[in-house]
Design an enzyme around this catalytic site. Sequence first.
Site, PDB file in Angstrom:
ATOM      1  N   CYS A 138       0.817  -1.216   0.000  1.00 42.20           N
ATOM      2  CA  CYS A 138       0.000   0.000   0.000  1.00 42.20           C
ATOM      3  C   CYS A 138       0.850   1.265   0.000  1.00 42.20           C
ATOM      4  O   CYS A 138       0.477   2.282  -0.580  1.00 42.20           O
ATOM      5  CB  CYS A 138      -0.947  -0.003   1.191  1.00 42.20           C
ATOM      6  SG  CYS A 138      -0.117  -0.170   2.791  1.00 42.20           S
ATOM      7  N   HIS A 283      -1.837   1.083   7.423  1.00 43.78           N
ATOM      8  CA  HIS A 283      -2.216   1.073   6.011  1.00 43.78           C
ATOM      9  C   HIS A 283      -1.949   2.457   5.426  1.00 43.78           C
ATOM     10  O   HIS A 283      -2.006   3.460   6.142  1.00 43.78           O
ATOM     11  CB  HIS A 283      -3.694   0.698   5.867  1.00 43.78           C
ATOM     12  CG  HIS A 283      -4.147   0.538   4.448  1.00 43.78           C
ATOM     13  ND1 HIS A 283      -3.502  -0.284   3.544  1.00 43.78           N
ATOM     14  CD2 HIS A 283      -5.185   1.098   3.764  1.00 43.78           C
ATOM     15  CE1 HIS A 283      -4.127  -0.239   2.384  1.00 43.78           C
ATOM     16  NE2 HIS A 283      -5.141   0.597   2.480  1.00 43.78           N
ATOM     17  N   ASN A 299      -7.943   4.246  -2.300  1.00 43.22           N
ATOM     18  CA  ASN A 299      -7.350   3.061  -1.703  1.00 43.22           C
ATOM     19  C   ASN A 299      -6.746   2.191  -2.807  1.00 43.22           C
ATOM     20  O   ASN A 299      -6.858   2.519  -3.998  1.00 43.22           O
ATOM     21  CB  ASN A 299      -8.418   2.287  -0.920  1.00 43.22           C
ATOM     22  CG  ASN A 299      -7.819   1.381   0.144  1.00 43.22           C
ATOM     23  OD1 ASN A 299      -6.602   1.195   0.219  1.00 43.22           O
ATOM     24  ND2 ASN A 299      -8.663   0.785   0.965  1.00 43.22           N
TER      25      ASN A 299
END
Length: 383
Positions: A138, A283, A299
């Site tokens: 991520c 994250h 995202n």
Amino acid sequence: MRVFLILALLTVLCAAAVDMKKYKRALKNDSRLRKLYIEKFGAADLTSEKLTNFKEALQFVVNQNENPNIGWESDVNFFAPRSQEERNDILLKPDTSTGYDVSGLTFPLGSNAEDEVDWVSAGYISEVQDQTVDCRACWAFAALAALEGRYQILTNKSVEFSEQELIDCVYWVEDRAQDGCYGGHFADVFKFLAKFGHLASESSAPYSSSVGSCSYGAVENALTDAHLDGSKSYSLVSYDDQTLIDTLLDGPIATAVQTTQAFLFYSSGVLRDDTCTSLIPNHAVALVGYNANSFRVKNSWGTNWGDGGYMKVARGHHGCGMIFYGVIPNLVEGAPTTKDITKPPKCNDTWGASFCSNYLDYCQYYMAYCKKSCSEKLGIACE
């Protein structure tokens, strides 16, 4: 015609809404629960453990959506059949060295220079990708969302850069062991680019959800019209609403978040989650716009998560960390000066043979600690 269009829109909205009656019936009947699971995920990998996980997630979604004090909607997604350990497989290892006690913390809303900024609809954000195949990448996706948007704003060139090069190479920045599919930090992306001046395009080095060798010397450099400031490759964004919206006027922001159940199963609406009180991020995402009451977030879990891969989080709120950890790349016009990124660091076994023997399977991430042993394992010639 206008009435027809309105009816068509309502039909689409109703079809997209969570079928609460169906979910409640499934919770009361094992046969219906199994049928709903197969409808969502297929029967190929169905086990009793996954069905139990799914039922727990389904109950959470129903409880959330029936709460009149919540201004967003939840739904089951690919996280639902997974155990907590399996969910953690795509999240970063929590950084316990950072954290804020944010119980009841709010921030005054800033004064909008623009009523709304949306870099997605303006065409400065690439399509949502999916990093969810056992790769904690991520950090690379968040960094490139900020970089690609700001690169296009500065140069008027739209380029999709390669997350894969970052995954393969960024652990060599400052000879530190990190990153790859085992997690990392988006700030290191900007330091890497300032140091080496090279980044392939997505088409030249597509995402593989695994780590390969850092061998991009012969791959065409797509970072051609701007470079990262060598003296200060990135800047931290001050955590207040006014600074965030002012910064978003100039382009997207990479940031971090502590994920919660509400985050994992978010579907639509404006998330204002108070279940994360002592923030420990695990994250990375990107802020890509704002309106009067929310930030828009990109995202990297595919378009089947959230609202087509995006979410909205409330302004005037900590956002489970999103306002605390903002970082932007400091881009400067002009071609970068490139260096050889395939050159391994010097050998120096600073942690000793016992450490290396335990972690040789992860050599690429521990080169800084036992370069000689790891280099022998990897077959890389040392200086």
